[in-house]
Design a protein around this motif. Structure first.
Motif, mmCIF file in Angstrom:
data_model
loop_
_atom_site.group_PDB
_atom_site.id
_atom_site.type_symbol
_atom_site.label_atom_id
_atom_site.label_comp_id
_atom_site.label_asym_id
_atom_site.label_seq_id
_atom_site.Cartn_x
_atom_site.Cartn_y
_atom_site.Cartn_z
ATOM 1 N N UNK A 292 42.775 26.422 39.587
ATOM 2 C CA UNK A 292 41.761 25.377 39.747
ATOM 3 C C UNK A 292 42.310 23.989 39.449
ATOM 4 N N UNK A 293 43.529 23.916 38.921
ATOM 5 C CA UNK A 293 44.117 22.625 38.582
ATOM 6 C C UNK A 293 44.866 22.037 39.776
ATOM 7 N N UNK A 294 44.948 20.707 39.884
ATOM 8 C CA UNK A 294 45.717 20.088 40.962
ATOM 9 C C UNK A 294 47.174 20.550 40.924
ATOM 10 N N UNK A 295 47.783 20.686 42.091
ATOM 11 C CA UNK A 295 49.179 21.105 42.175
ATOM 12 C C UNK A 295 50.000 19.948 42.731
ATOM 13 N N UNK A 296 50.803 19.327 41.848
ATOM 14 C CA UNK A 296 51.614 18.181 42.246
ATOM 15 C C UNK A 296 53.101 18.402 42.019
ATOM 16 N N UNK A 297 53.452 19.529 41.374
ATOM 17 C CA UNK A 297 54.865 19.830 41.137
ATOM 18 C C UNK A 297 55.004 21.329 40.878
ATOM 19 N N UNK A 298 56.229 21.760 40.576
ATOM 20 C CA UNK A 298 56.494 23.184 40.418
ATOM 21 C C UNK A 298 55.762 23.782 39.223
ATOM 22 N N UNK B 95 56.681 18.797 50.259
ATOM 23 C CA UNK B 95 57.326 20.045 49.838
ATOM 24 C C UNK B 95 56.630 21.238 50.471
ATOM 25 N N UNK B 96 57.440 22.173 50.974
ATOM 26 C CA UNK B 96 56.886 23.393 51.538
ATOM 27 C C UNK B 96 57.400 24.641 50.863
ATOM 28 N N UNK B 97 58.177 24.488 49.803
ATOM 29 C CA UNK B 97 58.831 25.639 49.198
ATOM 30 C C UNK B 97 58.371 25.948 47.782
ATOM 31 N N UNK B 98 57.265 25.365 47.357
ATOM 32 C CA UNK B 98 56.556 25.822 46.159
ATOM 33 C C UNK B 98 55.078 25.954 46.529
ATOM 34 N N UNK B 99 54.852 26.272 47.792
ATOM 35 C CA UNK B 99 53.581 26.029 48.413
ATOM 36 C C UNK B 99 53.600 24.592 48.909
ATOM 37 N N UNK B 100 52.557 24.165 49.584
ATOM 38 C CA UNK B 100 52.509 22.820 50.149
ATOM 39 C C UNK B 100 52.132 21.808 49.063
ATOM 40 N N UNK B 101 53.031 20.876 48.779
ATOM 41 C CA UNK B 101 52.783 19.841 47.770
ATOM 42 C C UNK B 101 53.092 18.476 48.369
ATOM 43 N N UNK B 102 52.098 17.605 48.501
ATOM 44 C CA UNK B 102 52.336 16.280 49.081
ATOM 45 C C UNK B 102 52.913 15.318 48.055
ATOM 46 N N UNK B 103 53.551 14.242 48.505
ATOM 47 C CA UNK B 103 54.043 13.223 47.585
ATOM 48 C C UNK B 103 52.886 12.408 47.027
ATOM 49 N N UNK B 104 52.996 12.010 45.771
ATOM 50 C CA UNK B 104 51.990 11.135 45.169
ATOM 51 C C UNK B 104 52.026 9.771 45.851
#
Length: 433
Positions: free
Chosen positions: A365-371, A210-219
């Motif tokens: 400071x928390x991991x970003x894995x979704x919106x 994902x590049x449209x909530x910031x960069x978020x890779x797939x789990x």
């Protein structure tokens, strides 16, 4: 302070003529405050605005300028094509050459149709999936952006089984009923949607990275599990690789993760900076597109001779120089690791996500894995950081929820310039001593 007198004057003129003064919303700087910078020219890693200020560019036209601005290989191809007219509305050789390159480079693509934008590619891919399956509903993920087609502008419902609602005026409730939403990286939610809508889901579309909530890779395993679910239930899996196509690898995310989608949408890099898009995939699905099949899609400027000249030149260069991807990854890793280290040294412990030549600094400071994770970011602090970086000659995306794109024009010296500016700007944004 930067002198932005001419930019400010142009923005005032634009606001009287263009909605919001811009032709794409994020350009208005609403998320960070202040007025947008109007650009005059660009070369390599550098942008020059209408007031003569220069910036190192980490947006790169939101991705297309993977070789930096005005690369000779692309400009030469456009110069060669230019005297032969700007549009024909008829088939050309370069359309065939581009289709051949896409098929050779992108896994799973057997046939391809050229269009004019990523939005158009995604709209068309959904229509083809519906025609092919005879089903109406689609599944998309919160925070994934697939252009401004009606079916994609749907906000999430209150839970995985709750229908979404339009999040843009002009999108009907009827369209919303056919769009199901799930949190990104949430396989259980996807399984629940499929179970609640048996034999009704035509397609599942997502940005594989994902590049449209910031960069978020797939789990780990998420994409493979989606592939298996779609195969099991006869759902067309669509990878929106408008951003990631030819950027994360020559074959995009499908090559990087070793997973084949049924359809893929492309844009940005395949135009070399000019407007272009494409969708392609399995032959049995693509043969539903008119005039071969019953799914209608057309475009006067599709396969435009200048856009295909630029795109073919850039794709050939990438195809013939695979070491570019190692270079891009190395450069971006230095940027991401350096940013992470600086934030930690300042006691901020912010999250930095990176995949290949795309990365984001999240002010949380928390991991970003979704919106929902991304929304925990301190956007006010980000806005201060953005303007501090701009003052130091670093041009970032004017939103916490956009990714940065690195080009081959970013040298080690420019990495050092970015990291120095990053440290100073984080200190300024947080009033650290």
């Amino acid at each position: 302070m930067l002198n932005q007198t001419t930019s400010a004057a142009l923005f005032d003129r634009a606001k009287a003529l263009i909605p919001g003064g811009v032709n794409s919303p994020v350009r208005a700087f609403r998320s960070v405050g202040g007025g947008p910078v109007f650009m005059q020219s660009a070369e390599g890693a550098w942008l020059t605005d209408v007031d003569g200020n220069r910036y190192v560019d980490f947006i790169n036209s939101w991705g297309p300028m993977i070789l930096g601005h005005a690369p000779a290989v692309v400009l030469d191809a456009v110069r060669e094509a230019l005297p032969h007219s700007l549009s024909f509305g008829a088939p050309t050789r370069r359309e065939v050459e581009m289709a051949e390159l896409i098929r050779e480079m992108v896994p799973g693509v057997e046939k391809v149709r050229l269009v004019n934008s990523g939005t158009e590619a995604c709209m068309s891919a959904i229509r083809v999936a519906r025609g092919y399956t005879g089903r109406s509903k689609i599944i998309k993920f919160e925070g994934c952006y697939h252009g401004h087609g009606d079916a994609f502008l749907i906000a999430a419902g209150s839970g995985a089984l709750t229908m979404g609602e339009p999040d843009s005026a002009g999108v009907t409730e009827g369209v919303a009923l056919d769009t199901l939403t799930a949190p990104y990286n949430d396989l259980v939610a996807v399984e629940a949607l499929i179970a609640a809508n048996p034999n009704q889901v035509a397609a599942l579309i997502l940005e594989p990275v994902v590049g449209n909530m910031g960069l978020v890779p797939p789990a780990q395993g998420f994409l493979q599990s989606l592939r298996e679910l779609c195969t099991q239930h006869g759902i067309v899996l669509i990878f929106d690789e408008v951003m990631t196509g030819f950027r994360l690898a020559r074959g995009g995310a499908q090559e990087l993760f070793g997973i084949k989608a049924d359809l893929v949408t492309l844009g940005k890099i395949i135009g070399g900076g000019l407007p272009v898009g494409a969708y392609g995939g399995r032959e049995d699905i693509m043969n539903w597109v008119a005039p071969a099949g019953k799914v209608y899609q057309a475009g006067t400027l599709s396969g435009n001779p200048l856009a295909t000249a630029a795109g073919v030149a850039q794709l050939r260069y990438l195809h013939e120089n695979p070491s570019i991807y190692e270079q891009l990854n190395t450069t971006t890793t230095r940027l991401a690791d350096g940013t992470r280290q600086i934030a930690a040294e300042l006691g901020l412990h912010y999250t930095v996500n990176q995949v290949g030549s795309m990365f984001s600094l999240f002010f949380t400071s928390e991991p970003v894995t979704n919106l929902d994770d991304a929304k925990k970011s301190d956007t006010a602090a980000f806005a201060r950081y953005f303007h501090a970086m701009l003052e130091r000659g670093i041009y970032l995306a004017p939103s916490q929820y956009e990714t940065l794109f690195v080009s081959t024009a970013i040298t080690d010296e420019l990495v050092d310039k970015y990291l120095t500016a990053c440290r100073e700007s984080l200190i300024e944004a947080h009033n650290l001593s």
